[in-house]
Design an enzyme around this catalytic site. Structure first.
Site, PDB file in Angstrom:
ATOM      1  N   ALA A 133       0.862  -1.186   0.000  1.00 59.50           N
ATOM      2  CA  ALA A 133       0.000   0.000   0.000  1.00 59.50           C
ATOM      3  C   ALA A 133       0.896   1.233   0.000  1.00 59.50           C
ATOM      4  CB  ALA A 133      -0.922   0.012   1.214  1.00 59.50           C
ATOM      5  N   ILE A 137       1.925   9.984   2.680  1.00 58.07           N
ATOM      6  CA  ILE A 137       3.005  10.181   3.648  1.00 58.07           C
ATOM      7  C   ILE A 137       4.025   9.052   3.596  1.00 58.07           C
ATOM      8  CG2 ILE A 137       3.553  10.318   6.117  1.00 58.07           C
ATOM      9  CD1 ILE A 137       2.177  12.774   5.279  1.00 58.07           C
ATOM     10  N   GLN A 139       4.618   4.416   2.767  1.00 56.01           N
ATOM     11  CA  GLN A 139       4.123   3.186   2.155  1.00 56.01           C
ATOM     12  C   GLN A 139       4.371   2.030   3.113  1.00 56.01           C
ATOM     13  OE1 GLN A 139       6.358   3.114  -1.526  1.00 56.01           O
ATOM     14  NE2 GLN A 139       7.827   1.631  -0.742  1.00 56.01           N
ATOM     15  N   ASP A 290      -8.427  10.083  10.819  1.00 56.75           N
ATOM     16  CA  ASP A 290      -8.255   9.861   9.374  1.00 56.75           C
ATOM     17  C   ASP A 290      -8.956   8.559   8.995  1.00 56.75           C
ATOM     18  OD1 ASP A 290      -7.347  10.677   6.914  1.00 56.75           O
ATOM     19  OD2 ASP A 290      -5.360   9.803   7.116  1.00 56.75           O
TER      20      ASP A 290
END
Length: 508
Positions: A133, A137, A139, A290
């Site tokens: 993914a 910001i 991975q 988030d």
């Protein structure tokens, strides 16, 4: 530096949206007024050639946002959860921004790990995958610990991400300052404070040690929540640029068809997500800030798994009481009480009329109750809410920005699973439970007990404190200091006019 050079960054933003075709698509999707569409196109067209080209294989808006960088991607992630605002098609296009951005090379990630831990990656992990993914910001890689054989997730910051964010934030600060200069009426919205708030959040997100601490705290708060899990950090392998956590196995919440095929009840999951968020915000005052689909999975047994704790929200006890009473007032359609709470909390100036404000709130709330969720235009509703805040002189509350933003995101996630979900009915049991425990007689007795303990602790000092306060109150006021000439005022004012001239010259 926050100077005129940031105008260039802002011009390139508009130019990139125009060059990629995103300007037209975005304005149409958000049902912008025809006059605004025309002005935006006229202002953007002369600078079109200055825009970033982006990846031509991507849809226009996604292409523009990814070309502009991480701060813009954050905004795109929020919009991806709101098909009721930007439309189903655009929301689906933006969903790739949650966790499917172009990754950086695996060898670069390994070099970061070796630098952080002072030893080769092969000594730490027996397996280390390609990126599974990639977001704005950092991975994530799947790996297996050499010491225990346990499967873990390894999160690595993007190289140069700190400088990229700082560049964007400087430009946002400059834009906010110019907006306040050009439009004094905008100051009640406190754009500069909003950007400062955003900057504080981003700064915390760029230190993965803080994310590890947040995950640990969030896990402790929610350990008794049914059907909810939080992966824990591996503290010995976490640093500023690297975070190692328990592996979370499950289906992505952003894939409703896969969830349905696996036998999961999408309606129940949507309800649970919304209720969990409200419970965390009201009960704990500490919530995932988030909470979009890219940061949520559903385990085989139906548990909701949250991850990515770079943005966490906190609200104090008093604000929680206010927020709960506002929600409860909307749920009960008691708009007078909702209006009174706004005045009591100082959210609306005292010189406004509480009855008129209650009527304006009724115009906001009644359409939500009287229409099916699919029929509500959130774009129009948000536009009207903005009109209400302007009419009644409501200033932006920076302490509520993250809470309100996350509420919008979580409702969007719930609607993606169940488009007909009724937010108010879903929220009702959580809000009622909170009010029963924290706003009623039981809470009053508990608060009296806390007050007595505080008075007991300071009891021996109270006579001296009271004497000092009375002496200060009766002491004659000190003479006012002589006014001193202020140097540089004309220079600062002149610089402001020059900047204003530059902006107007470029925009008109």
């Amino acid at each position: 530096m926050r100077g005129p050079h940031n105008i260039w960054r802002l011009i390139r933003t508009g130019a990139t949206f125009e060059r990629t075709g995103a300007m037209r698509v975005a304005l149409e999707a958000m049902e912008a007024p025809p006059r605004l569409r025309l002005v935006a196109r006229i202002m953007g067209w002369p600078f079109k050639w200055l825009g970033y080209k982006g990846d031509p294989s991507l849809p226009p808006v996604t292409r523009a946002i990814t070309a502009l960088g991480p701060s813009y991607i954050k905004f795109g992630q929020i919009m991806s959860t709101r098909p009721d605002v930007v439309g189903e098609e655009l929301a689906n296009q933006l969903r790739m921004l949650q966790d499917r951005l172009p990754p950086f090379d695996q060898q670069v990630a390994k070099a970061v790990l070796a630098e952080e831990f002072g030893r080769p990656v092969d000594e730490i992990f027996t397996e280390f995958s390609e990126p599974v993914a990639a977001a704005s910001i950092a991975q994530v890689h799947a790996a297996r610990l050499a010491e225990t054989g346990e499967k873990v997730a390894v999160k690595v910051l993007r190289p140069g991400i700190e400088k990229a964010f700082q560049r964007d934030i400087d430009a946002f600060h400059f834009a906010a300052e110019m907006i306040e200069r050009l439009s004094p009426a905008s100051r009640r919205l406190r754009p500069t404070d909003v950007i400062k708030h955003f900057e504080g959040i981003v700064t915390g997100e760029l230190d993965l040690r803080l994310e590890a601490a947040a995950a640990s705290q969030f896990s402790a708060n929610t350990e008794r929540d049914e059907k909810f899990r939080v992966p824990l950090p591996v503290w010995s392998l976490s640093s500023r640029r690297v975070l190692v956590m328990d592996w979370a196995e499950g289906l992505p919440m952003g894939d409703p068809e896969a969830l349905k095929a696996a036998g999961h009840d999408l309606t129940a999951i949507g309800t649970r997500v919304l209720q969990l968020f409200l419970s965390h915000a009201l009960r704990d005052g500490y919530f995932h800030g988030d909470m979009h689909q890219g940061n949520l999975k559903v385990a085989e047994n139906g548990d909701i798994i949250a991850f990515d704790f770079g943005i966490m929200g906190q609200i104090d006890e008093y604000t929680r009481h206010v927020y709960a009473e506002i929600l409860m007032g909307f749920i009960q359609r008691d708009y007078r009480r909702v209006a009174e709470v706004h005045f009591e909390a100082g959210y609306v100036p005292k010189d406004q009329d509480v009855t008129q404000f209650a009527l304006a709130l009724r115009a906001v709330g009644e359409p939500i109750f009287g229409m099916n969720a699919k029929q509500i235009s959130m774009a129009r509703l948000l536009a009207y809410l903005f009109e209400v805040t302007e009419r009644f002189g409501m200033a932006t509350r920076t302490e509520l920005i993250l809470l309100q933003r996350t509420m919008v995101v979580v409702e969007g996630v719930a609607r993606s699973l169940n488009p007909a979900i009724n937010m108010w009915e879903t929220a009702k049991p959580v809000v009622e439970s909170y009010i029963r425990e924290n706003v009623g007689p039981k809470a009053a007795l508990r608060n009296l007990g806390r007050t007595a303990r505080v008075l007991g602790r300071f009891g021996p000092q109270l006579p001296d404190m009271l004497t000092a306060a009375l002496e200060n109150a009766t002491r004659p006021p000190a003479p006012a200091p002589e006014p001193q000439p202020v140097r540089g005022v004309h220079l600062a004012g002149g610089a402001g006019l020059v900047l204003l001239g530059i902006v107007l010259g470029l925009l008109l």
